[in-house]
Structures are given as structure tokens and as C-alpha cells.
Scaffold this motif. Structure first.
Motif, PDB file in Angstrom:
ATOM      1  N   GLY A 206       0.917  -1.251  -0.096  1.00 14.09           N
ATOM      2  CA  GLY A 206      -0.018   0.090   0.030  1.00 14.09           C
ATOM      3  C   GLY A 206       0.842   1.307   0.202  1.00 14.09           C
ATOM      4  O   GLY A 206       0.132   2.346   0.309  1.00 14.09           O
ATOM      5  N   THR A 207       1.975   1.095  -0.412  1.00 11.04           N
ATOM      6  CA  THR A 207       3.005   2.270  -0.364  1.00 11.04           C
ATOM      7  C   THR A 207       3.975   2.405  -1.635  1.00 11.04           C
ATOM      8  O   THR A 207       3.643   1.503  -2.404  1.00 11.04           O
ATOM      9  CB  THR A 207       3.852   2.560   0.811  1.00 11.04           C
ATOM     10  N   ASP A 208       4.497   3.279  -1.905  1.00  6.43           N
ATOM     11  CA  ASP A 208       5.556   3.319  -3.205  1.00  6.43           C
ATOM     12  C   ASP A 208       6.624   4.462  -2.923  1.00  6.43           C
ATOM     13  O   ASP A 208       6.738   5.213  -1.781  1.00  6.43           O
ATOM     14  CB  ASP A 208       4.684   3.929  -4.384  1.00  6.43           C
ATOM     15  N   ILE A 209       7.489   4.904  -4.027  1.00  6.25           N
ATOM     16  CA  ILE A 209       8.536   5.596  -3.789  1.00  6.25           C
ATOM     17  C   ILE A 209       8.335   6.602  -4.637  1.00  6.25           C
ATOM     18  O   ILE A 209       7.840   6.432  -5.891  1.00  6.25           O
ATOM     19  CB  ILE A 209       9.851   5.006  -4.086  1.00  6.25           C
ATOM     20  N   GLU A 210       8.345   8.167  -4.221  1.00  2.00           N
ATOM     21  CA  GLU A 210       8.172   9.374  -5.017  1.00  2.00           C
ATOM     22  C   GLU A 210       9.119   9.293  -6.327  1.00  2.00           C
ATOM     23  O   GLU A 210      10.359   8.763  -6.050  1.00  2.00           O
ATOM     24  CB  GLU A 210       8.120  10.543  -4.367  1.00  2.00           C
ATOM     25  N   ALA A 211       8.730   9.866  -7.508  1.00  2.00           N
ATOM     26  CA  ALA A 211       9.868   9.692  -8.561  1.00  2.00           C
ATOM     27  C   ALA A 211      11.340  10.419  -8.080  1.00  2.00           C
ATOM     28  O   ALA A 211      12.236   9.991  -8.631  1.00  2.00           O
ATOM     29  CB  ALA A 211       8.992  10.445  -9.581  1.00  2.00           C
ATOM     30  N   GLU A 212      11.061  11.366  -7.546  1.00  2.00           N
ATOM     31  CA  GLU A 212      12.095  12.164  -6.925  1.00  2.00           C
ATOM     32  C   GLU A 212      13.062  11.491  -5.895  1.00  2.00           C
ATOM     33  O   GLU A 212      14.240  12.273  -5.936  1.00  2.00           O
ATOM     34  CB  GLU A 212      11.703  13.606  -6.204  1.00  2.00           C
ATOM     35  N   LEU A 213      12.638  10.237  -5.282  1.00  2.00           N
ATOM     36  CA  LEU A 213      13.340   9.791  -4.352  1.00  2.00           C
ATOM     37  C   LEU A 213      14.181   8.497  -5.122  1.00  2.00           C
ATOM     38  O   LEU A 213      14.345   7.655  -4.468  1.00  2.00           O
ATOM     39  CB  LEU A 213      12.733   9.421  -3.336  1.00  2.00           C
ATOM     40  N   ILE A 214      13.976   8.308  -6.379  1.00  2.00           N
ATOM     41  CA  ILE A 214      15.024   7.409  -7.065  1.00  2.00           C
ATOM     42  C   ILE A 214      15.999   8.188  -7.756  1.00  2.00           C
ATOM     43  O   ILE A 214      15.636   8.900  -8.701  1.00  2.00           O
ATOM     44  CB  ILE A 214      13.827   6.623  -8.083  1.00  2.00           C
ATOM     45  N   SER A 215      17.451   7.627  -7.535  1.00  2.00           N
ATOM     46  CA  SER A 215      18.216   8.328  -7.951  1.00  2.00           C
ATOM     47  C   SER A 215      19.294   7.455  -8.820  1.00  2.00           C
ATOM     48  O   SER A 215      19.369   6.487  -8.252  1.00  2.00           O
ATOM     49  CB  SER A 215      19.197   9.092  -7.157  1.00  2.00           C
ATOM     50  N   PHE A 216      19.926   7.871  -9.814  1.00  2.00           N
ATOM     51  CA  PHE A 216      20.645   6.910 -10.707  1.00  2.00           C
ATOM     52  C   PHE A 216      22.059   7.356 -10.866  1.00  2.00           C
ATOM     53  O   PHE A 216      22.295   8.513 -10.724  1.00  2.00           O
ATOM     54  CB  PHE A 216      20.134   6.674 -12.223  1.00  2.00           C
ATOM     55  N   GLY A 217      23.116   6.622 -10.880  1.00  2.00           N
ATOM     56  CA  GLY A 217      24.767   6.913 -11.056  1.00  2.00           C
ATOM     57  C   GLY A 217      25.345   5.836 -11.366  1.00  2.00           C
ATOM     58  O   GLY A 217      24.729   4.295 -11.476  1.00  2.00           O
ATOM     59  N   GLU A 218      26.638   5.983 -11.392  1.00  2.00           N
ATOM     60  CA  GLU A 218      27.743   5.082 -11.613  1.00  2.00           C
ATOM     61  C   GLU A 218      27.579   3.699 -10.365  1.00  2.00           C
ATOM     62  O   GLU A 218      27.566   4.279  -9.318  1.00  2.00           O
ATOM     63  CB  GLU A 218      28.958   5.541 -11.753  1.00  2.00           C
ATOM     64  N   PRO A 219      27.845   2.890 -10.794  1.00  2.00           N
ATOM     65  CA  PRO A 219      27.638   1.363  -9.754  1.00  2.00           C
ATOM     66  C   PRO A 219      29.115   1.745  -8.935  1.00  2.00           C
ATOM     67  O   PRO A 219      29.727   0.604  -8.863  1.00  2.00           O
ATOM     68  CB  PRO A 219      27.573   0.350 -10.390  1.00  2.00           C
ATOM     69  N   THR A 220      29.559   2.634  -8.421  1.00  2.00           N
ATOM     70  CA  THR A 220      30.725   3.062  -7.563  1.00  2.00           C
ATOM     71  C   THR A 220      30.726   3.757  -6.266  1.00  2.00           C
ATOM     72  O   THR A 220      29.342   4.088  -6.131  1.00  2.00           O
ATOM     73  CB  THR A 220      31.776   3.625  -8.274  1.00  2.00           C
ATOM     74  N   LEU A 221      31.561   3.658  -5.592  1.00  2.00           N
ATOM     75  CA  LEU A 221      31.537   4.436  -4.532  1.00  2.00           C
ATOM     76  C   LEU A 221      31.035   5.851  -4.644  1.00  2.00           C
ATOM     77  O   LEU A 221      30.289   6.716  -4.147  1.00  2.00           O
ATOM     78  CB  LEU A 221      32.672   4.374  -3.826  1.00  2.00           C
ATOM     79  N   GLN A 222      32.088   6.598  -5.569  1.00  3.89           N
ATOM     80  CA  GLN A 222      31.594   7.957  -5.983  1.00  3.89           C
ATOM     81  C   GLN A 222      30.199   8.161  -6.625  1.00  3.89           C
ATOM     82  O   GLN A 222      29.514   9.122  -6.262  1.00  3.89           O
ATOM     83  CB  GLN A 222      32.700   8.450  -6.904  1.00  3.89           C
ATOM     84  N   GLY A 223      29.839   7.047  -7.204  1.00  2.00           N
ATOM     85  CA  GLY A 223      28.404   7.166  -7.954  1.00  2.00           C
ATOM     86  C   GLY A 223      27.421   7.137  -6.641  1.00  2.00           C
ATOM     87  O   GLY A 223      26.332   7.780  -6.889  1.00  2.00           O
ATOM     88  N   GLY A 224      27.356   6.221  -5.715  1.00  3.83           N
ATOM     89  CA  GLY A 224      26.577   6.434  -4.449  1.00  3.83           C
ATOM     90  C   GLY A 224      26.755   7.671  -3.846  1.00  3.83           C
ATOM     91  O   GLY A 224      25.853   8.167  -3.678  1.00  3.83           O
ATOM     92  N   GLU A 225      27.885   8.450  -3.874  1.00  7.06           N
ATOM     93  CA  GLU A 225      27.894   9.844  -3.065  1.00  7.06           C
ATOM     94  C   GLU A 225      27.223  10.631  -4.041  1.00  7.06           C
ATOM     95  O   GLU A 225      26.261  11.432  -3.333  1.00  7.06           O
ATOM     96  CB  GLU A 225      29.363  10.268  -3.092  1.00  7.06           C
ATOM     97  N   ILE A 226      27.207  10.772  -5.197  1.00  4.91           N
ATOM     98  CA  ILE A 226      26.517  11.665  -6.101  1.00  4.91           C
ATOM     99  C   ILE A 226      25.329  11.383  -6.134  1.00  4.91           C
ATOM    100  O   ILE A 226      24.536  12.452  -6.111  1.00  4.91           O
ATOM    101  CB  ILE A 226      27.280  11.581  -7.626  1.00  4.91           C
ATOM    102  N   ALA A 227      24.865  10.218  -6.143  1.00  6.17           N
ATOM    103  CA  ALA A 227      23.204   9.954  -6.249  1.00  6.17           C
ATOM    104  C   ALA A 227      22.551  10.438  -4.990  1.00  6.17           C
ATOM    105  O   ALA A 227      21.463  10.653  -5.172  1.00  6.17           O
ATOM    106  CB  ALA A 227      23.309   8.439  -6.570  1.00  6.17           C
TER     107      ALA A 227
END
Length: 335
Positions: A206-227
Motif C-alpha cells: 500500500g505504499t510506493d517511492i516518489e519519483a524524486e526519491l529514485i536516483s541513478f549513478g555509476e555503480p561505484t563509491l563515488q556514484g553512490g555519493e553523487i546519487a
């Protein structure tokens, strides 16, 4: 560099006799074997794998194609294949595909050129039809982290859709109601299915994720930081964060802590893969175990069995694996 002719000359035998010793051939006396082996050792002689394959019609190499050499996940994959290679006195040949169809086919062709008829291939960009055609040409080709129904008996894969659902169930059980997600920007099955499974399970609750709360990036440490910076910049609140892989998750934790959030007191973070680093991050990372080394060993053994015709090529063979939740310190009950 010593040659087989040098070994034969110094040992006082024919080249054919040396070849029979190398290939455990018949009609070779114990004395000859001991003499040839001693000369080989003295000369530091190493048999040419390609030449032996031409004579014996049997490959002495086991190949593996992975996207890159940097990600510890793929290092574990290669290590699993190498263990099987060592157990079978074979050499490991490694090639990288760089998540590109052109480079993946080049990497596979390189192994074929080296007379490698047993190979474990991690391919995300080649079309199903191309891989089916290659499987028909290469007797011991096995796909890992990829499922194609027509060659199911050659596929060792993880149910990423179910993995996303397991992640959602864990965070829901901890009483979280506001969710965010960080995914890989690469348009391949793994991140798409994990996100799909996660959203599907949330919607069932009965719930979901808002579009603004889905972030994409490179699958790396730095990618996680930026996302994570993008998520925080949205101004939207969330108490639980599901991340595509452990590297991105650890990068996310670093960014959250730098911005005044405590993990998991303020925000729970859940990763995926269970690489070695996840056990030593602070806090220790809760994640989903992807048994990639075990799967790689299984894939390599299947490849060897296929070339030896020890397994039936039935399409209903199923080598599916399910990720396992590993609870550590980065997720907690939301009060």
C-alpha cells in the motif's frame, strides 16, 4: 626459452616420446618419464598450451569474461572460475567486456582464438540470439548472471526481481514508510529488476517511492555519493534507502553522515551483493548476499561437464539462485 626439441635432445629420446610424457600417453617406461620430467625441470620448460590443445584436441585453458577488473564483485567472480581451473590443472584466461556489445564479442572471440572451449561469460549487452549462436559453436560456454530460456541449461543466474522484493520486505518489517532508492544508471537487467521488485513489494503493502526519491549513478563509491547528494537536494524526506550495490551504499552512507544524518538512527541503508568491504564499513552494511563466487564455480564446472558430455542439454535445467538477506548494523527499526 627451451623447446620440446631441446628436452628431447638432452633426454636422449624422440620428440614423440616427450609428447607422450606430457600427455600421459601409453607405452612410456617409468625410467623415460622420470628422465624427461627431470630435464624439463632443469630447463624450466613450460609446454605450450595451444600446441597441446592442437595435439590432444582438449583445451588446457578455462576462460572468463567479466565487465571490468576494478569492481570487487567481478574479482570474486573471476576467483571462483580460477579455483575450478586450478582444481583441473588448467590455466585461466581472463578478458573484459566493459558493458559494451562490441567489446563483449571481442572478448569472447579472443578466448575462442586461444582455443578456449570452456568459458564463463558475464554478458549484459549482447543480444540473446548472438549468445545462443555462440553457445552452439562453443561447447563449454556458460552464461553467468544472465538467463536465456533457449539455453537455460547454460545459465547460472540470480533472481534479481525476488532480491528487490526481499529488500522491501525487510525495510517494511522495520516499520519504514518513506523510501528512497539508488540504482545504477546502466540500462541492464540487474538494476531494473531489483528496482521493479522493490517497488512491486511496496505497492503490495500500500505504499510506493516518489519519483524524486529514485536516483541513478555509476555503480561505484563515488556514484553512490553523487546519487545521494541528488536525493538530499530534492528536499524530500525518507527513512529507508535501498541501494543497487554495496559500493554505492557505502558511498551513500558517507554522504549521509557528512550531511548530519546518522545511519541507521535517522536513515536505514540496505545494500546488495555482500562484498567483503560491506563487513568492514562503519556501520557494517546490511545487504543481500549474492553468492557470485559459488555461482562462478558452478558455472565453470558446468562448462567442463558440457565439453565432456557429462550433462544432458535439457532446457529445463535450472541453475537459479535466490539472494539472502544479511542483517548487520546499517538498518534498524523506525520508531
Amino acid at each position: 626459452m627451451a623447446t620440446i626439441k631441446d628436452v628431447a635432445r638432452i633426454a636422449g629420446v624422440s620428440v614423440a616420446s616427450v609428447s607422450r610424457v606430457l600427455n600421459n600417453g601409453p607405452k612410456v617406461s617409468k625410467k623415460t618419464i622420470e628422465n624427461v620430467l627431470k630435464v624439463m625441470k632443469d630447463l624450466n620448460y613450460t609446454p605450450n598450451a595451444n600446441a597441446r590443445a592442437l595435439v590432444t584436441k582438449k583445451s588446457t585453458t578455462l576462460g572468463v569474461v567479466i565487465p571490468d577488473l576494478i569492481d570487487p564483485f567481478f574479482a570474486s567472480l573471476a576467483n571462483g572460475v580460477e579455483q575450478v581451473a586450478r582444481q583441473n590443472n588448467m590455466q585461466l584466461l581472463l578478458s573484459t567486456g566493459l558493458v559494451s556489445a562490441e567489446t563483449e564479442i571481442q572478448a569472447i572471440n579472443l578466448l575462442i582464438e586461444r582455443r578456449c572451449d570452456v568459458m564463463v561469460v558475464h554478458s549484459k549487452k549482447l543480444a540473446d540470439e548472438t549468445l545462443i549462436d555462440l553457445a552452439n559453436k562453443v561447447s563449454g560456454l556458460v552464461l553467468i548472471d544472465r538467463y536465456i530460456e533457449e539455453i537455460a541449461h547454460r545459465c547460472v543466474w540470480l533472481d534479481n526481481l525476488e532480491g528487490g522484493k526481499i529488500a522491501a520486505r525487510h525495510l517494511l518489517a522495520l516499520n519504514h514508510q518513506k523510501f528512497a532508492c539508488i540504482s545504477s544508471k546502466h540500462q541492464i537487467d540487474d538494476p531494473l529488476l531489483r528496482l521493479q521488485g522493490f517497488q512491486s513489494e511496496l505497492q503490495s503493502a500500500g505504499t510506493d517511492i516518489e519519483a524524486e526519491l529514485i536516483s541513478f549513478g555509476e555503480p561505484t563509491l563515488q556514484g553512490g555519493e553523487i546519487a545521494t547528494q541528488k536525493l538530499l537536494a530534492s528536499g524530500k524526506q525518507f527513512s529507508a534507502l535501498f541501494v543497487y550495490n554495496d559500493a554505492m551504499a557505502i558511498g551513500a552512507i558517507s554522504t549521509l553522515e557528512d550531511n548530519g544524518f546518522k545511519v541507521p538512527l535517522d536513515i536505514s541503508v540496505l545494500g546488495f551483493d555482500d562484498v567483503l568491504l560491506s563487513r568492514y564499513s562503519r556501520p557494517k552494511l546490511s545487504t543481500l548476499n549474492y553468492p557470485i563466487e559459488e555461482m562462478a564455480m558452478q558455472a565453470a564446472k558446468i562448462g567442463l561437464e558440457l565439453t565432456a558430455k557429462q550433462v544432458e542439454t535439457k532446457q529445463d535445467n535450472n541453475y537459479k539462485h535466490i539472494p539472502r538477506l544479511v542483517k548487520r548494523e546499517s538498518t534498524s527499526f523506525n520508531s
